[in-house]
Scaffold this active site. Structure first.
Site, PDB file in Angstrom:
ATOM      1  CG  ASP A   1      -2.068  -5.785  -2.013  1.00 31.19           C
ATOM      2  OD1 ASP A   1      -3.214  -5.572  -1.560  1.00 31.19           O
ATOM      3  OD2 ASP A   1      -1.038  -5.248  -1.565  1.00 31.19           O
TER       4      ASP A   1
ATOM      5  CE  LYS B   1      -9.738  -7.087  10.802  1.00 28.20           C
ATOM      6  NZ  LYS B   1      -8.439  -7.664  11.053  1.00 28.20           N
TER       7      LYS B   1
ATOM      8  CB  CYS C   1      -1.079   0.007   1.068  1.00 25.51           C
ATOM      9  SG  CYS C   1      -0.755  -0.957   2.512  1.00 25.51           S
TER      10      CYS C   1
ATOM     11  CD  GLN D   1      -1.309  -9.620   0.704  1.00 28.74           C
ATOM     12  OE1 GLN D   1      -1.171  -8.423   0.457  1.00 28.74           O
ATOM     13  NE2 GLN D   1      -1.834 -10.057   1.837  1.00 28.74           N
TER      14      GLN D   1
ATOM     15  NE  ARG E   1       2.919  -9.001   5.260  1.00 36.70           N
ATOM     16  CZ  ARG E   1       1.604  -8.867   5.234  1.00 36.70           C
ATOM     17  NH1 ARG E   1       0.869  -9.619   6.035  1.00 36.70           N
ATOM     18  NH2 ARG E   1       1.030  -8.012   4.433  1.00 36.70           N
TER      19      ARG E   1
ATOM     20  CG  HIS F   1      -4.062  -0.606  -2.188  1.00 38.17           C
ATOM     21  ND1 HIS F   1      -2.960  -1.383  -2.492  1.00 38.17           N
ATOM     22  CD2 HIS F   1      -4.268  -0.740  -0.847  1.00 38.17           C
ATOM     23  CE1 HIS F   1      -2.529  -1.954  -1.381  1.00 38.17           C
ATOM     24  NE2 HIS F   1      -3.299  -1.594  -0.373  1.00 38.17           N
TER      25      HIS F   1
ATOM     26  CG  HIS G   1      -5.896  -1.569   2.383  1.00 39.67           C
ATOM     27  ND1 HIS G   1      -4.551  -1.367   2.302  1.00 39.67           N
ATOM     28  CD2 HIS G   1      -6.384  -0.518   3.084  1.00 39.67           C
ATOM     29  CE1 HIS G   1      -4.230  -0.243   2.929  1.00 39.67           C
ATOM     30  NE2 HIS G   1      -5.331   0.290   3.422  1.00 39.67           N
TER      31      HIS G   1
END
Length: 595
Positions: free
Chosen positions: A342, A424, A293, A340, A322, A344, A470
């Site tokens: 992923d 979320k 992000c 991911q 991570r 946005h 997200h």
RNA sequence: GCUGACGUGGCUCAAUGGUAGAGCAAGUGAUUUGUAAUCACUAGGUUGGAGGUUCGAUUCCUCUCGUCAGCUCCA
């Protein structure tokens, strides 16, 4: 999970009672066990029960036979479970004499009316106590009537658990067991666990040559050719879907200066969990990205946006790192390096509901394709801890709930569980061992736009702040594939199978025709392998079946003469001869799939 | 990170203080086969790593790495 204390749930009571019997049995293992084994709590859980306790030495599975022996003795004695209410001081004295420090703490909690989440005794005048035979425990109940009802049980495993779930407090021993009403139920549960273990993705990943792990890079998968095929097919299909649904793909760097993480807030909260990169002086001045992000914030910010550009959707299959704690790494489900699907979305507040609608549509297309059963958790604002305008939160939460309802998605509400920056939705699937695995997550974010000072120009010419959504629908591909391996027990649908078809010759005399069949299929894009070794056909079939190959073609004299193939399918067995062209068409059709 | 268990050829597992074995897989040869395992032979291990105890360690002890079951965590 059902409420553990519903009296109507007999199995819950049964398991809870078995936990008491087990606690008693563990005490019998040690001299003066009533004092030296310090009991904490022992609730029933789904299918199982556990009891947490501090013991003079660690319990190991080798102790199970002895514990079970004492349990059986108590069960044979057929002692009744009897409840009493004790005044607080009486209870304090009784448990105090026995050095039961955790029980004393619970009693204090009860008298202060703090305890509610535990299953231990609560009463107006005092505390609830249960006896069974020589065993006495602080407990709200309810229990079964007699110990003999707990006949069908088995101890399963032992592990550590923190007192009150707090990693700063004592670490206790937790013993897990399972208990059932009948012998058949118990056996069925044990068998189910064994079956589940057989489809464990770590086992199948090795057997099917999908991926491997090495101590040289703990928590990071090495994708072998077959696994890499699955990985790439999946990510290609997902990418294609998003590109047709209004997303634009970007690719962003792996390493960023610490200033970016300071702006995003990660440096403050997650520095310890990031892989840091040192400069020439040995200072950690940058880090590998743990998420995409902040990079996407920079991209958004690089130009001035009009409300006409919104919603602005970008998608990134960037590699993330991570530094997860060593004890948490598990197969592909919890890794240090991941990727991911992923995305946005930068959106005006008024369009939030519409975007959620679209995201749920994507979700249903992907999860529907795999026929994956899922559960949805909706986490809402923690009244103590949230940032931004309460009105915005309220509006957003109402919107999300409406979207869930309109799409007839069953969800459970987790009040107060949202991150401080926005509500979320988490989607969980069950893995083969019945553990919930989080996959999709959709999160509203009021914070990053603020931190990065993101704006757009509204229709009236004023500068407004967009909201960020997200969203990752597969979540990490690693975890998603782990789940797919277990969901299919390695027998992937044809379009996803690394090898779709094995052509196997009856003997060397038919290698020419076999090769022709193989090449024709390969030309049509089929992932095909020719097995022209000189083994028997039964052995070749066995090989292919162990590899869960969807189709096997048997090539012998009959087939060569008539230009056919004898088809054996993974699901249906021998389905007979078929014209070569017919089979090729069938394969092409089955291999073609879009979300 | 915490507690506990585990770590033996590519895989699954034997060997409890006295020369590390088996099956499968692999290689070679024979076999030319009709729907879940053809036969024979060969090769493959400084027992995760480092240190210690012992005449002698896969076995006992310490440390370390990794894996597993949970706990804590999961942006």
């Amino acid at each position: 999970m059902p409420e553990p204390n519903q009296p109507e749930d007999y199995l819950q009571r049964l398991r809870h009672s078995t936990a008491h019997i087990m606690a008693y049995a563990v005490q019998q293992l040690f001299p003066d066990g009533e004092r030296t084994v310090k009991l904490a709590i022992g609730p029933p859980i789904e299918n199982e029960f556990y009891y947490d306790m501090e013991v003079p030495r660690p319990i190991t599975p080798e102790d199970f036979p002895e514990i079970e022996k004492h349990m059986k003795a108590m069960i044979r004695s057929n002692a009744p479970f009897e409840q009493e209410t004790w005044a607080y001081d009486d209870a304090r004295q009784w448990f105090g004499e026995r050095d039961q420090k955790f029980k004393l703490e619970l009693i204090d909690g009860i008298s202060d009316r703090e305890v509610s989440a535990t299953d231990e005794g609560v009463d107006e005048e005092g505390v609830s106590i249960y006896h069974n035979g020589d065993f006495t425990d602080l407990c709200k109940g309810p229990h079964v009537e007699k110990t003999s009802e707990c006949r069908y049980f088995k101890l399963l495993r032992v592990s550590g658990a923190y007192w009150r779930g707090d990693s700063n407090r004592e670490q206790l021993q937790r013993i897990y067991g399972t208990a059932w009403e009948t012998k058949a139920d118990l056996q069925a549960y044990l068998t189910q666990r064994e079956e589940a273990a057989k489809r464990d993705h770590r086992k199948l990943g090795r057997e099917l040559e999908l991926f491997q792990m090495h101590p040289e890079s703990p928590g990071s998968a090495f994708w072998l050719p077959k696994g890499a095929l699955i990985y790439n097919i999946l990510s290609e299909k997902v990418r294609k879907l998003y590109l047709t649904e209004g997303y634009q793909e970007v690719r962003t760097p792996l390493i960023y200066d610490s200033s970016l993480w300071e702006t995003s807030g990660h440096w403050e909260h997650f520095k310890d969990d990031m892989f840091l990169v040192e400069n020439e002086e040995g200072e950690a001045t940058s880090a590998l990205k743990p998420m995409n992000c902040p990079a996407h914030m920079l991209i958004y910010k690089s130009v001035r946006h009009s409300y006409r550009d919104l919603p602005y959707r970008i998608y990134d299959q960037g590699v993330l790192h991570r530094n997860e704690a060593t004890g948490t790494l598990t197969g592909l489900s919890r890794v240090r390096q991941l990727c991911q699907d992923d995305g946005h979305i930068f959106v005006e507040e008024k369009d939030i509901a519409n975007e959620y609608e679209r995201i749920l549509g994507l979700f249903q297309r992907i999860y529907g394709t795999f026929d994956l059963p899922f559960r949805c958790d909706f986490s809402t604002r923690n009244p103590e801890k949230f940032m931004g305008d309460i009105e915005v939160w309220n509006r957003a939460e109402t919107l999300l709930e409406d979207v869930l309802k309109n799409n007839q998605i069953e969800y459970s509400l987790d009040p107060g569980e949202a991150a401080f920056y926005g509500p979320k939705l988490d989607f969980q699937v069950r893995d083969s061992l019945n553990r919930d695995v989080q996959c999709a997550t959709v999160q509203l974010d009021f914070q990053l736009p603020e931190r990065f000072d993101l704006t757009y120009v509204a229709s009236d010419g004023s500068e407004k702040r967009p909201v960020v959504i997200h969203r990752a629908i597969c979540g990490s591909f690693e975890r998603f594939i782990a789940m797919l391996i277990e969901h299919y027990a390695g027998a992937f649908p044809t379009w996803l199978s690394p090898v779709q078809c094995v052509v196997m010759t009856i003997s060397q005399r038919f290698v020419d025709y076999g090769t022709e069949v193989e090449q024709l299929l390969a030309q049509k894009g089929c992932r095909v392998v020719l097995d022209n070794s000189d083994g028997k056909i039964g052995a070749k079939i066995r090989q292919a079946r162990l590899q869960r190959v969807p189709y096997m073609l048997i090539i012998g004299g009959r087939e060569q003469e008539s230009r056919t193939v004898s088809v054996r399918s993974r699901e249906e067995g021998n389905i007979g001869a078929m014209a070569l062209d017919t089979f090729v068409d069938k394969m092409v059709q089955e291999a073609d799939l879009d979300f």
